[in-house]
Design an enzyme around this catalytic site. Structure first.
Site, short mmCIF file in Angstrom:
data_model
loop_
_atom_site.label_atom_id
_atom_site.label_comp_id
_atom_site.label_asym_id
_atom_site.label_seq_id
_atom_site.Cartn_x
_atom_site.Cartn_y
_atom_site.Cartn_z
N CYS A 156 10.15 9.99 4.88
CA CYS A 156 9.05 9.16 5.39
C CYS A 156 8.05 9.92 6.27
O CYS A 156 6.99 9.38 6.57
CB CYS A 156 9.60 7.95 6.12
SG CYS A 156 10.72 8.33 7.48
N HIS A 157 8.36 11.13 6.66
CA HIS A 157 7.49 11.88 7.58
C HIS A 157 7.31 13.30 7.06
O HIS A 157 8.06 14.19 7.47
CB HIS A 157 8.11 11.90 8.97
CG HIS A 157 7.21 12.42 10.04
ND1 HIS A 157 7.21 13.74 10.45
CD2 HIS A 157 6.29 11.81 10.81
CE1 HIS A 157 6.34 13.91 11.43
NE2 HIS A 157 5.78 12.75 11.67
N PHE A 158 6.48 13.58 6.25
CA PHE A 158 5.47 12.80 5.54
C PHE A 158 5.79 12.92 4.05
O PHE A 158 6.19 14.00 3.62
CB PHE A 158 4.07 13.38 5.82
CG PHE A 158 3.67 13.33 7.25
CD1 PHE A 158 3.11 12.17 7.78
CD2 PHE A 158 3.86 14.40 8.10
CE1 PHE A 158 2.71 12.09 9.11
CE2 PHE A 158 3.48 14.34 9.43
CZ PHE A 158 2.91 13.18 9.93
#
Length: 169
Positions: free
Chosen positions: A70-72
């Site tokens: 999720c990052h990134f």
């Protein structure tokens, strides 16, 4: 000082996260996935650069860690705030390890410098924390420390004047 060992494996860290290491209402690590270390390799109340205590821990990096997705997306990097949180977690752990009572909470940090990134190809983070003050009075229990995070031996995060307190409320 309380009579605890000077190193802890993952099982012991999970026991701390459950509130079973230092006892109910006392210093507690977060549970996975927010637990930011796999083992504590050394802890003291009188060692370190200033003779006020230290703690060293390690976190194994694998490409399947939750934050990489999720990052990134397409450019996976461990959020720097998670490395800072790991330093705070360990600072509070040291206070509980000393036998001091209360639940831990971060008070702040004076300076943060991020000079590198944790990508999925890294293998291990090492946290190194040296206390500059460890205070226990009737009204205040607090640790002040400097710390670094190394990724595969390269210093990537540095903090000064990190503060964690214990409170019985």
């Amino acid at each position: 000082m309380a009579d605890y060992p000077t190193s802890f494996d993952k099982e012991a860290l999970l026991k701390c996260a459950a509130g079973d290491l230092f006892g109910p209402g006392n210093a507690q690590l977060p549970a996975p996935p927010m637990l930011m270390m796999d083992r504590i390799t050394d802890v003291s109340g009188d060692g370190g650069a200033h003779g006020k205590g230290h703690i060293t821990a390690e976190f194994d990096i694998t490409p399947d860690l939750w934050f990489f997705d999720c990052h990134f997306p397409g450019n996976p990097i461990m959020p720097g705030c998670l490395g800072l949180d790991g330093l705070w977690q360990l600072t509070g752990f040291n206070l509980g390890w000393r036998g001091w009572q209360g639940r831990g909470y971060a008070l702040g940090v004076g300076e943060v410098k991020l000079t590198g990134m944790v990508r999925p190809d890294r293998k291990m983070l090492t946290y190194k924390i040296d206390f500059t003050k460890a205070i226990q009075t009737r009204r205040l229990t607090m640790g002040v420390a400097d710390g670094i995070v190394e990724a595969d031996g390269e210093v990537i995060y540095q903090v000064k004047d990190m503060k964690v307190a214990l409170s019985e409320s």
